[in-house]
Design a protein around this motif. Structure first.
Motif, PDB file in Angstrom:
ATOM      1  N   VAL A  43      31.632 -30.869  37.678  1.00  0.00           N
ATOM      2  CA  VAL A  43      32.543 -31.322  36.625  1.00  0.00           C
ATOM      3  C   VAL A  43      33.890 -30.602  36.743  1.00  0.00           C
ATOM      4  O   VAL A  43      33.941 -29.385  36.862  1.00  0.00           O
ATOM      5  CB  VAL A  43      31.932 -31.060  35.228  1.00  0.00           C
ATOM      6  CG1 VAL A  43      32.998 -31.148  34.141  1.00  0.00           C
ATOM      7  CG2 VAL A  43      30.807 -32.049  34.956  1.00  0.00           C
ATOM      8  N   ASP A  44      34.970 -31.375  36.728  1.00  0.00           N
ATOM      9  CA  ASP A  44      36.333 -30.849  36.679  1.00  0.00           C
ATOM     10  C   ASP A  44      36.985 -31.339  35.391  1.00  0.00           C
ATOM     11  O   ASP A  44      36.906 -32.528  35.082  1.00  0.00           O
ATOM     12  CB  ASP A  44      37.172 -31.378  37.856  1.00  0.00           C
ATOM     13  CG  ASP A  44      36.694 -30.848  39.191  1.00  0.00           C
ATOM     14  OD1 ASP A  44      36.283 -29.675  39.252  1.00  0.00           O
ATOM     15  OD2 ASP A  44      36.730 -31.619  40.168  1.00  0.00           O
ATOM     16  N   LEU A  45      37.588 -30.419  34.667  1.00  0.00           N
ATOM     17  CA  LEU A  45      38.253 -30.807  33.418  1.00  0.00           C
ATOM     18  C   LEU A  45      39.299 -29.759  33.071  1.00  0.00           C
ATOM     19  O   LEU A  45      39.027 -28.565  33.139  1.00  0.00           O
ATOM     20  CB  LEU A  45      37.217 -30.894  32.289  1.00  0.00           C
ATOM     21  CG  LEU A  45      37.753 -31.237  30.891  1.00  0.00           C
ATOM     22  CD1 LEU A  45      38.327 -32.640  30.851  1.00  0.00           C
ATOM     23  CD2 LEU A  45      36.646 -31.100  29.854  1.00  0.00           C
ATOM     24  N   THR A  46      40.493 -30.218  32.723  1.00  0.00           N
ATOM     25  CA  THR A  46      41.571 -29.291  32.358  1.00  0.00           C
ATOM     26  C   THR A  46      42.159 -29.692  31.008  1.00  0.00           C
ATOM     27  O   THR A  46      42.378 -30.873  30.766  1.00  0.00           O
ATOM     28  CB  THR A  46      42.682 -29.331  33.430  1.00  0.00           C
ATOM     29  OG1 THR A  46      42.099 -28.983  34.685  1.00  0.00           O
ATOM     30  CG2 THR A  46      43.779 -28.340  33.118  1.00  0.00           C
ATOM     31  N   LEU A  55      35.753 -36.271  24.496  1.00  0.00           N
ATOM     32  CA  LEU A  55      34.748 -36.323  25.561  1.00  0.00           C
ATOM     33  C   LEU A  55      33.696 -37.337  25.156  1.00  0.00           C
ATOM     34  O   LEU A  55      33.023 -37.184  24.135  1.00  0.00           O
ATOM     35  CB  LEU A  55      34.127 -34.932  25.753  1.00  0.00           C
ATOM     36  CG  LEU A  55      32.995 -34.811  26.771  1.00  0.00           C
ATOM     37  CD1 LEU A  55      33.463 -35.181  28.171  1.00  0.00           C
ATOM     38  CD2 LEU A  55      32.422 -33.394  26.762  1.00  0.00           C
ATOM     39  N   LEU A 212      38.653 -29.938  22.046  1.00  0.00           N
ATOM     40  CA  LEU A 212      37.774 -30.789  22.857  1.00  0.00           C
ATOM     41  C   LEU A 212      36.661 -31.299  21.958  1.00  0.00           C
ATOM     42  O   LEU A 212      35.863 -30.512  21.441  1.00  0.00           O
ATOM     43  CB  LEU A 212      37.191 -29.989  24.028  1.00  0.00           C
ATOM     44  CG  LEU A 212      36.271 -30.754  24.991  1.00  0.00           C
ATOM     45  CD1 LEU A 212      36.985 -31.921  25.660  1.00  0.00           C
ATOM     46  CD2 LEU A 212      35.707 -29.804  26.060  1.00  0.00           C
ATOM     47  N   VAL A 228      38.243 -38.686  28.031  1.00  0.00           N
ATOM     48  CA  VAL A 228      37.543 -38.597  29.311  1.00  0.00           C
ATOM     49  C   VAL A 228      36.078 -38.942  29.075  1.00  0.00           C
ATOM     50  O   VAL A 228      35.593 -38.900  27.939  1.00  0.00           O
ATOM     51  CB  VAL A 228      37.663 -37.193  29.948  1.00  0.00           C
ATOM     52  CG1 VAL A 228      39.114 -36.855  30.259  1.00  0.00           C
ATOM     53  CG2 VAL A 228      37.042 -36.126  29.064  1.00  0.00           C
ATOM     54  N   VAL A 235      33.098 -35.733  35.193  1.00  0.00           N
ATOM     55  CA  VAL A 235      34.064 -36.186  34.193  1.00  0.00           C
ATOM     56  C   VAL A 235      35.026 -37.167  34.840  1.00  0.00           C
ATOM     57  O   VAL A 235      35.576 -36.905  35.904  1.00  0.00           O
ATOM     58  CB  VAL A 235      34.843 -34.991  33.595  1.00  0.00           C
ATOM     59  CG1 VAL A 235      36.082 -35.480  32.851  1.00  0.00           C
ATOM     60  CG2 VAL A 235      33.957 -34.196  32.656  1.00  0.00           C
ATOM     61  N   ASN A 243      38.808 -37.693  37.302  1.00  0.00           N
ATOM     62  CA  ASN A 243      39.875 -36.901  36.712  1.00  0.00           C
ATOM     63  C   ASN A 243      40.133 -35.662  37.546  1.00  0.00           C
ATOM     64  O   ASN A 243      39.315 -34.775  37.627  1.00  0.00           O
ATOM     65  CB  ASN A 243      39.409 -36.499  35.288  1.00  0.00           C
ATOM     66  CG  ASN A 243      40.485 -35.767  34.543  1.00  0.00           C
ATOM     67  OD1 ASN A 243      41.661 -35.919  34.848  1.00  0.00           O
ATOM     68  ND2 ASN A 243      40.082 -34.972  33.580  1.00  0.00           N
ATOM     69  N   PRO A 245      41.607 -32.043  38.437  1.00  0.00           N
ATOM     70  CA  PRO A 245      42.000 -30.895  37.626  1.00  0.00           C
ATOM     71  C   PRO A 245      43.501 -30.615  37.769  1.00  0.00           C
ATOM     72  O   PRO A 245      44.099 -30.989  38.749  1.00  0.00           O
ATOM     73  CB  PRO A 245      41.185 -29.745  38.190  1.00  0.00           C
ATOM     74  CG  PRO A 245      40.789 -30.174  39.566  1.00  0.00           C
ATOM     75  CD  PRO A 245      40.741 -31.678  39.554  1.00  0.00           C
TER      76      PRO A 245
END
Ligand SMILES: Nc1ncnc2c1ncn2[C@@H]1O[C@H](COP(=O)(O)OP(=O)(O)O)[C@@H](O)[C@H]1O
Ligand SMILES: [Mg+2]
Length: 245
Positions: A43-46, A55, A212, A228, A235, A243, A245
């Protein structure tokens, strides 16, 4: 990128502001009798500072798992979680407790107020525990959340919407840099959920924290800056694009 960030960058071209939250290649599996089951698979999320992100994702897609990892309630198998420039991926239990006390706050679906405390004491509880009780800020939160006439009541004397407003007040009383909410409107009817979201977004903006929020509601998700989706352990943007980062 938000308009504010764009303006900021134009003013200070040499400075690129670090994100408030950066989750990279995060993996998490749970043991089952049939062997480990992978829930999060890279999972990548910024989240930028002050950014609010919804989410979404099917039931069982790993939304709560991701929130628990970011919130320091559980540990990842692999990957990286950086909050405000600090790598929190491999903190000890004590370190994770400090993270929960000092940097972030979590609101759950079940309100989780303390039954033996009235609303005023519930709102102040975490801030007092963290040694960061600020009477003026707490009072402002209480008014913004329209709780001022309910301060003497105990949780059992409050409606679900009132309890959830108290829960977000308690979370924000410590002035967290990151607010996590796991289906905070899941136990509220539609009209109450709408009222809650309006007040929640107002107090989040007043705090300037990043937000979030897990939700099943497209309607509520649309009120946040970005949406997202967790799907197949990763993600994605709501449109289905991975998505970056
Ligand atoms: N403590 C646990 N032990 C084993 N499996 C778990 C545990 N927690 C969650 N799971 C499983 O991981 C998957 C993702 O769960 P969860 O993160 O709660 O999803 P969501 O919040 O998106 O509904 C589900 O299949 C769930 O059954
Ligand atoms: Mg969940």
């Amino acid at each position: 990128m938000t308009d504010a960030a764009t303006r900021d960058d134009a003013r200070k071209p040499a400075q690129v502001e670090a994100p408030l939250l950066r989750v990279s290649r995060l993996n998490k599996s749970y043991p089952t009798p049939q062997g480990p089951v992978a829930v999060l698979k890279g999972v990548d999320l910024t989240l930028a500072r002050g950014e609010s992100v919804a989410l979404m994702g099917e039931s069982g897609s790993g939304k709560s798992t991701l929130l628990h990892l970011v919130g320091g309630l559980d540990q990842a198998d692999d990957g990286e979680i950086v909050i405000d420039g600090v790598d929190v991926t491999w903190l000890s239990d004590t370190g994770r407790a400090a993270l929960r006390r000092e940097t972030l706050a979590v609101v759950f679906q079940q309100f989780n107020l303390i039954p033996s405390l009235n609303l005023q004491a519930n709102v102040a509880f975490q801030a007092r525990l963290a040694g960061r009780f600020d009477p003026a800020w707490t009072d402002e939160l209480i008014h913004r959340l329209k709780l001022q006439d309910l301060l003497e009541r105990y949780p059992e004397q409050l409606s679900g919407g009132q309890q959830q407003r108290a829960a977000i007040g308690r979370a924000l009383a410590v002035r967290p840099r990151l607010l996590l909410a796991d289906e905070p409107t899941g136990n509220l009817d539609e009209a109450t959920a709408d009222d809650f979201m309006a007040l929640a977004l107002d107090v989040v903006a007043a705090t300037g924290c990043a937000f979030l929020m897990v939700t099943h509601s497209e309607r509520l998700a649309a009120r946040l800056q970005r949406q997202v989706r967790l799907s197949a352990g990763q993600v994605r943007l709501s449109a289905g694009v991975i998505n970056q980062p």
